[in-house]
Design a protein around this motif. Structure first.
Motif, PDB file in Angstrom:
ATOM      1  N   ASP A   1      -9.048  27.873  18.587  1.00 35.61           N
ATOM      2  CA  ASP A   1      -7.966  27.740  19.731  1.00 35.61           C
ATOM      3  C   ASP A   1      -7.476  29.228  20.024  1.00 35.61           C
ATOM      4  OD1 ASP A   1      -7.662  24.886  19.985  1.00 35.61           O
ATOM      5  OD2 ASP A   1      -6.956  24.880  17.836  1.00 35.61           O
ATOM      6  N   GLU A   2      -7.323  30.057  19.150  1.00 39.10           N
ATOM      7  CA  GLU A   2      -6.630  31.137  19.571  1.00 39.10           C
ATOM      8  C   GLU A   2      -7.645  32.065  19.955  1.00 39.10           C
ATOM      9  OE1 GLU A   2      -4.738  35.189  16.923  1.00 39.10           O
ATOM     10  OE2 GLU A   2      -4.937  33.159  15.814  1.00 39.10           O
ATOM     11  N   VAL A   3      -8.900  32.337  19.719  1.00 34.99           N
ATOM     12  CA  VAL A   3      -9.832  33.308  20.310  1.00 34.99           C
ATOM     13  C   VAL A   3      -9.988  32.459  21.701  1.00 34.99           C
ATOM     14  CG1 VAL A   3     -12.074  34.193  20.023  1.00 34.99           C
ATOM     15  CG2 VAL A   3     -10.560  34.091  18.074  1.00 34.99           C
ATOM     16  N   TRP A   4     -10.035  31.390  21.866  1.00 32.61           N
ATOM     17  CA  TRP A   4     -10.256  30.640  22.960  1.00 32.61           C
ATOM     18  C   TRP A   4      -9.236  31.017  24.175  1.00 32.61           C
ATOM     19  CZ3 TRP A   4     -14.364  27.271  24.626  1.00 32.61           C
ATOM     20  CH2 TRP A   4     -14.294  26.509  25.840  1.00 32.61           C
ATOM     21  N   GLU A   5      -8.007  31.042  23.715  1.00 34.48           N
ATOM     22  CA  GLU A   5      -6.755  31.221  24.554  1.00 34.48           C
ATOM     23  C   GLU A   5      -7.005  32.857  24.970  1.00 34.48           C
ATOM     24  OE1 GLU A   5      -4.865  29.403  26.297  1.00 34.48           O
ATOM     25  OE2 GLU A   5      -6.323  27.842  25.567  1.00 34.48           O
ATOM     26  N   ARG A   6      -7.211  33.668  23.973  1.00 30.16           N
ATOM     27  CA  ARG A   6      -7.104  35.083  24.373  1.00 30.16           C
ATOM     28  C   ARG A   6      -8.501  35.581  25.240  1.00 30.16           C
ATOM     29  NH1 ARG A   6      -5.845  38.479  18.852  1.00 30.16           N
ATOM     30  NH2 ARG A   6      -4.210  37.414  18.102  1.00 30.16           N
TER      31      ARG A   6
ATOM     32  N   THR B   1     -21.358  42.564  16.522  1.00 33.71           N
ATOM     33  CA  THR B   1     -20.716  41.143  16.030  1.00 33.71           C
ATOM     34  C   THR B   1     -19.496  41.588  15.306  1.00 33.71           C
ATOM     35  OG1 THR B   1     -22.836  40.083  15.938  1.00 33.71           O
ATOM     36  CG2 THR B   1     -20.862  38.954  14.942  1.00 33.71           C
ATOM     37  N   GLN B   2     -18.400  41.166  15.987  1.00 35.41           N
ATOM     38  CA  GLN B   2     -17.013  41.328  15.380  1.00 35.41           C
ATOM     39  C   GLN B   2     -16.184  40.145  15.449  1.00 35.41           C
ATOM     40  OE1 GLN B   2     -15.441  44.983  17.274  1.00 35.41           O
ATOM     41  NE2 GLN B   2     -17.322  45.768  17.171  1.00 35.41           N
ATOM     42  N   PRO B   3     -15.235  40.122  14.366  1.00 35.38           N
ATOM     43  CA  PRO B   3     -14.206  39.228  14.476  1.00 35.38           C
ATOM     44  C   PRO B   3     -13.447  39.169  15.765  1.00 35.38           C
ATOM     45  CG  PRO B   3     -14.013  40.282  12.271  1.00 35.38           C
ATOM     46  CD  PRO B   3     -14.853  41.035  13.319  1.00 35.38           C
ATOM     47  N   GLY B   4     -13.095  37.683  16.234  1.00 32.07           N
ATOM     48  CA  GLY B   4     -12.420  37.539  17.662  1.00 32.07           C
ATOM     49  C   GLY B   4     -13.034  37.700  18.673  1.00 32.07           C
ATOM     50  N   LYS B   5     -14.275  38.196  18.997  1.00 34.36           N
ATOM     51  CA  LYS B   5     -14.921  38.144  20.049  1.00 34.36           C
ATOM     52  C   LYS B   5     -15.500  36.775  20.325  1.00 34.36           C
ATOM     53  CE  LYS B   5     -16.861  42.941  20.059  1.00 34.36           C
ATOM     54  NZ  LYS B   5     -18.369  43.678  20.307  1.00 34.36           N
ATOM     55  N   THR B   6     -15.937  36.868  21.710  1.00 34.28           N
ATOM     56  CA  THR B   6     -16.691  35.759  22.314  1.00 34.28           C
ATOM     57  C   THR B   6     -18.066  36.418  22.482  1.00 34.28           C
ATOM     58  OG1 THR B   6     -15.824  36.164  24.335  1.00 34.28           O
ATOM     59  CG2 THR B   6     -14.843  34.309  23.604  1.00 34.28           C
ATOM     60  N   ILE B   7     -19.149  35.588  22.061  1.00 34.99           N
ATOM     61  CA  ILE B   7     -20.405  36.046  22.152  1.00 34.99           C
ATOM     62  C   ILE B   7     -21.315  35.190  22.438  1.00 34.99           C
ATOM     63  CG2 ILE B   7     -22.402  36.961  20.469  1.00 34.99           C
ATOM     64  CD1 ILE B   7     -20.377  37.775  18.638  1.00 34.99           C
ATOM     65  N   VAL B   8     -22.161  35.364  23.300  1.00 37.50           N
ATOM     66  CA  VAL B   8     -23.212  34.468  24.000  1.00 37.50           C
ATOM     67  C   VAL B   8     -24.610  35.139  24.212  1.00 37.50           C
ATOM     68  CG1 VAL B   8     -21.425  33.222  25.342  1.00 37.50           C
ATOM     69  CG2 VAL B   8     -22.916  34.930  26.465  1.00 37.50           C
TER      70      VAL B   8
ATOM     71  N   GLY C   1     -16.039  35.250  12.164  1.00 38.07           N
ATOM     72  CA  GLY C   1     -14.777  34.978  12.799  1.00 38.07           C
ATOM     73  C   GLY C   1     -14.924  34.902  14.574  1.00 38.07           C
ATOM     74  N   ALA C   2     -16.178  35.030  14.923  1.00 36.86           N
ATOM     75  CA  ALA C   2     -16.479  35.183  16.458  1.00 36.86           C
ATOM     76  C   ALA C   2     -16.510  33.748  16.922  1.00 36.86           C
ATOM     77  CB  ALA C   2     -17.596  35.982  16.709  1.00 36.86           C
ATOM     78  N   LEU C   3     -16.170  33.501  17.947  1.00 36.29           N
ATOM     79  CA  LEU C   3     -16.887  32.339  18.774  1.00 36.29           C
ATOM     80  C   LEU C   3     -18.023  32.399  19.470  1.00 36.29           C
ATOM     81  CD1 LEU C   3     -13.482  30.710  20.456  1.00 36.29           C
ATOM     82  CD2 LEU C   3     -14.443  30.679  18.206  1.00 36.29           C
ATOM     83  N   ALA C   4     -19.095  32.149  18.976  1.00 31.97           N
ATOM     84  CA  ALA C   4     -20.347  32.605  19.351  1.00 31.97           C
ATOM     85  C   ALA C   4     -21.207  31.223  19.820  1.00 31.97           C
ATOM     86  CB  ALA C   4     -21.224  32.912  18.579  1.00 31.97           C
ATOM     87  N   PHE C   5     -21.926  31.185  21.159  1.00 35.06           N
ATOM     88  CA  PHE C   5     -22.297  29.968  21.842  1.00 35.06           C
ATOM     89  C   PHE C   5     -23.794  30.306  22.432  1.00 35.06           C
ATOM     90  CE2 PHE C   5     -17.713  30.119  22.670  1.00 35.06           C
ATOM     91  CZ  PHE C   5     -17.457  28.954  22.077  1.00 35.06           C
ATOM     92  N   GLY C   6     -24.775  29.284  22.232  1.00 35.72           N
ATOM     93  CA  GLY C   6     -25.834  29.617  23.010  1.00 35.72           C
ATOM     94  C   GLY C   6     -25.860  28.943  24.377  1.00 35.72           C
TER      95      GLY C   6
ATOM     96  N   ILE D   1      -7.017  37.366  13.022  1.00 33.82           N
ATOM     97  CA  ILE D   1      -7.896  36.406  13.656  1.00 33.82           C
ATOM     98  C   ILE D   1      -8.042  35.128  12.477  1.00 33.82           C
ATOM     99  CG2 ILE D   1      -9.909  35.777  14.514  1.00 33.82           C
ATOM    100  CD1 ILE D   1      -8.080  37.399  16.605  1.00 33.82           C
ATOM    101  N   ARG D   2      -7.185  34.313  12.421  1.00 31.19           N
ATOM    102  CA  ARG D   2      -7.517  33.173  11.736  1.00 31.19           C
ATOM    103  C   ARG D   2      -6.559  31.949  11.968  1.00 31.19           C
ATOM    104  NH1 ARG D   2      -8.120  35.739   7.570  1.00 31.19           N
ATOM    105  NH2 ARG D   2      -7.906  34.183   5.904  1.00 31.19           N
TER     106      ARG D   2
END
Length: 473
Positions: A8-13, A119-126, A139-144, A267-268
């Motif tokens: 939720d936190e990373v998404w909102e950021r 690759t780092q914590p709190g990043k959005t990665i695609v 601790g990243a949000l990573a999506f295909g 980031i937790r």
């Protein structure tokens, strides 16, 4: 819906706005591209006279089609050479950093990102690859993402997505000898099913997860997608920070590390975070898991009986019957002793240096069974060099393994590394679908790297706990 989780936190950021479709537009902190899914997206940009919006946040490699034996150019496969040439032209024109084979940094996209400190914590990665979930280990949000989304990210630096629910999966207790992260995730997929994670992201926690190195955490997050989840992640901790500190990126920028670490530590998930579901697994009960069928969920403890189709939920029975017919197994049998023709140690799931080390300890002093074709494919050129410096190549080759160059290799058979006919393969990869490894009649048995090594020297699926030098991860 969940509240107060890392997700939720990373998404909102990173949320730019909510679109009329109801999707959120997210800013992308890192876009990884490779040769298979990006050419069409670059073509779409040219058709619209658009440029890459954030080339500095984009990084390229070649992995799926690159040969692992003879890498002289032009490649022997015309299609592979064409894709490689187009990627070279696209990144050159856009000014995108490229881990080219000539750079010494080439490798599987989900191996090079972490090892280079991208690759780092709190990043959005695609990335245009389903196993992008791997990067969630940091601790990243990573999506295909798909090709049209790759186009959108290249053009705008953003992607449109629907928010998912969050399931927390706790793995409590200590793993036993011979039991690895791969067994943990195979057990999760077995219990929850390949569709159990649909609509969710998975947060992995618990003592067993905390005790894993980054490589083990990556293996688990990598296969989140096999359970139907959109992504998987582990909260960053000192293990994460020490990994990042040792990457070339932060060795050259120690002040950057000191600047970012307080942010990473924030980031937790909150102590009182609300989850949509919680699953608990006792790590002490886990054993080495192997698949008996044609989906990652069709797994069983190596010495446990293969289930009878009629004992499964009704909607799983026909699939199980077809899988058992394809794999030539019978209910009540165990996979222990199942003959194999090929042993494959590699893939974005299990081709990092610790994976190779553990397998080498099983192999050392033994020989590959005369009826087995065995190959080791490091996940990157950096892994390859480090393994060779430690003498691992010599150990594997002395035992009869074929030591290859970095690439996806037999994981999906988009190169010369393929099963032939109805060969059975002991594989450290992530998918055992029919035809996945290049032959529609081929049979794939998923397992951890030590188990692959044991199968290679035994000529059959073997409980690695029966061999010496078994380790945990």
């Amino acid at each position: 819906m969940s509240e107060g989780t890392l997700y939720d936190e990373v998404w909102e950021r990173h949320r730019v706005t909510t679109l009329p479709t109801g999707q959120d537009q997210l800013f992308v902190g890192l876009h990884l591209i490779h040769e298979v899914t990006s050419p069409q997206a670059f073509g779409m940009l040219r058709e619209r006279d658009l440029e890459v919006a954030y080339p500095g946040l984009t990084h390229a490699t070649v992995d799926h089609i690159v040969p692992t034996a003879d890498q002289d150019r032009p490649y022997a496969d015309d299609a592979a050479e064409e894709m490689m040439a187009e990627l070279e032209a696209n990144v050159r024109e856009a000014g995108i950093e490229f881990s080219h084979p000539d750079s010494g940094d080439q490798g599987i996209v989900h191996v090079i990102g972490p090892e280079q400190g991208l690759t780092q914590p709190g990043k959005t990665i695609v990335c245009g690859d389903s196993h992008t979930s791997t990067h969630g280990a940091f601790g990243a949000l990573a999506f295909g993402i798909g090709t049209s989304q790759i186009r959108d990210v290249l053009a705008t630096g953003t992607v449109a997505m629907e928010k998912r629910r969050v399931r927390k999966i706790r793995v409590d207790g200590e793993l036993g000898a011979g039991v690895e992260a791969k067994d943990v995730v195979l057990e999760i997929v077995r219990r929850l099913g390949t569709e159990g994670g649909v609509g969710y992201v998975y947060e992995y926690a618990g003592e067993a997860i905390d005790n894993l190195g980054m490589e083990g955490r990556m293996s688990i997050c990598n296969m989140s997608i096999e359970g139907g989840a959109r992504a998987g992640y582990v909260e960053p901790d000192e293990t994460t920070y020490e990994w990042l500190r040792e990457t070339d990126y932060f060795r050259a920028r120690p002040e950057k590390f000191d600047e970012l670490k307080p942010y990473w530590e924030s980031i937790r998930s909150d102590d009182d975070a609300e989850y949509d579901d919680v699953v608990t697994i006792d790590a002490t009960e886990l054993v080495p898991v192997v698949t008996w069928g044609t989906t990652p969920a069709q797994g069983v403890g190596v010495t446990e009986p293969i289930p009878a189709p009629e004992a499964l939920p009704e909607d799983k029975q026909d699939t199980a019957r077809r899988a058992q017919e394809h794999m030539r197994v019978e209910p009540g049998e165990t996979m222990d002793g199942y003959p194999v023709d090929v042993a494959f140690l590699g893939s974005c799931t299990n081709a990092r240096l610790p994976d190779l080390r553990r397998a080498a300890r099983i192999v050392e002093g033994r020989e590959v069974h005369p009826d087995v074709r065995a190959l080791v494919v490091p996940g990157s050129q950096r892994v390859q060099r480090a393994a060779e410096a430690e003498g691992l190549r010599e150990i594997f080759e002395d035992a009869g393994f074929d030591w290859r160059n970095a690439g996806c290799s037999m994981c999906l058979g988009m190169n010369e590394d393929q099963l032939e006919g109805d060969e059975a393969c002991a594989s450290s990869s992530n998918r055992n679908f029919v035809g996945r490894q290049g032959s529609k009649d081929g049979r794939t048995v998923l397992m951890n790297p030590q188990m692959v090594a044991a199968a290679a020297v035994s000529g059959e699926v073997t409980d690695v706990r029966e061999l010496q030098e078994v380790t945990t991860v």
